[in-house]
Design an enzyme around this catalytic site. Structure first.
Site, PDB file in Angstrom:
ATOM      1  CE  LYS A   1      48.602  37.010  48.040  1.00 52.68           C
ATOM      2  NZ  LYS A   1      47.549  37.522  47.145  1.00 52.68           N
TER       3      LYS A   1
ATOM      4  CB  ALA B   1      49.197  37.924  41.329  1.00 50.48           C
ATOM      5  CG  ASP B   2      47.498  41.310  46.999  1.00 48.77           C
ATOM      6  OD1 ASP B   2      46.945  40.329  47.524  1.00 48.77           O
ATOM      7  OD2 ASP B   2      47.226  42.480  47.285  1.00 48.77           O
ATOM      8  CD  GLN B   3      42.656  43.485  41.126  1.00 52.30           C
ATOM      9  OE1 GLN B   3      41.726  42.784  41.478  1.00 52.30           O
ATOM     10  NE2 GLN B   3      42.898  43.756  39.860  1.00 52.30           N
TER      11      GLN B   3
ATOM     12  CB  ALA C   1      51.523  43.924  42.825  1.00 50.96           C
TER      13      ALA C   1
END
Length: 201
Positions: free
Chosen positions: A62, A78-80, A115
């Site tokens: 991203k 960001a990612d989860q 993250a």
């Protein structure tokens, strides 16, 4: 009031209202530009199965994708991911899938992997993965239905069918981890990096 010292705003490669609120509340001048990637296709192509590695990969993708459209600017991706033992969860497609996820998580402890990555001109300059452990209280069918009725469409916008900053708090009996990690943007390591670049007071 702003703490931002950059000549251009920070770019957040996310549509998440929770992430946007975290940056705004921290006094950071930012602009939100979603990356619009096929996250599941990227995940499948990577061959990765560890939830922390998947979150880190998507955060990097991203950040890099949007940074290539905004030369010279710092871009946060960001990612989860949510893992219950070996099972990975994604955002539920609708109420039925949300109910199924809640039944699976009820009475169990799961991990949230959040993250974040920062890129500029296609190059990753910083990344971090933080973990929170969440224990959901036992939930029967009536409680799940009542929660889904009250939460409405919001259950489809978050992995695990809950938003801890909203009605989702009622589902839990114990939480171990950083509040920012749970909301999907590990803010303290990100702020430390931005200060190291002279972008914050």
């Amino acid at each position: 009031m702003t703490m931002w010292r950059g000549t251009k705003p920070l770019i957040l490669a996310s549509q998440s209202r929770a992430r946007q609120a975290l940056l705004a509340n921290a006094g950071i001048a930012f602009e939100a530009i979603p990356a619009e990637l096929d996250e599941r296709a990227i995940q499948r192509a990577s061959g990765l199965s560890a939830p922390g590695q998947i979150a880190a990969l998507l955060a990097r993708e991203k950040a890099v994708s949007v940074s290539l459209r905004r030369p010279g600017q710092f871009v946060v991706g960001a990612d989860q991911t949510l893992a219950l033992d070996q099972r990975l969860f994604s955002k539920p497609a609708g109420r039925a899938q949300a109910a199924e996820q809640l039944r699976a998580l009820a009475g169990q402890s799961h991990e949230l992997y959040s993250a974040t990555a920062v890129a500029r001109d296609g190059e990753i300059l910083f990344e971090d993965v933080s973990i929170a452990r969440m224990t959901m209280r036992p939930l029967d069918g009536a409680v799940i239905r009542a929660y889904l009725d009250a939460a409405g469409e919001a259950v489809t916008t978050s992995v695990g069918a809950y938003q801890l900053e909203g009605l989702g708090i009622h589902l839990f009996e114990r939480i171990e981890g950083d509040h920012f990690t749970i909301l999907g943007l590990p803010l303290l390591p990100l702020l430390k990096f931005l200060r190291s670049q002279g972008l914050l007071q």
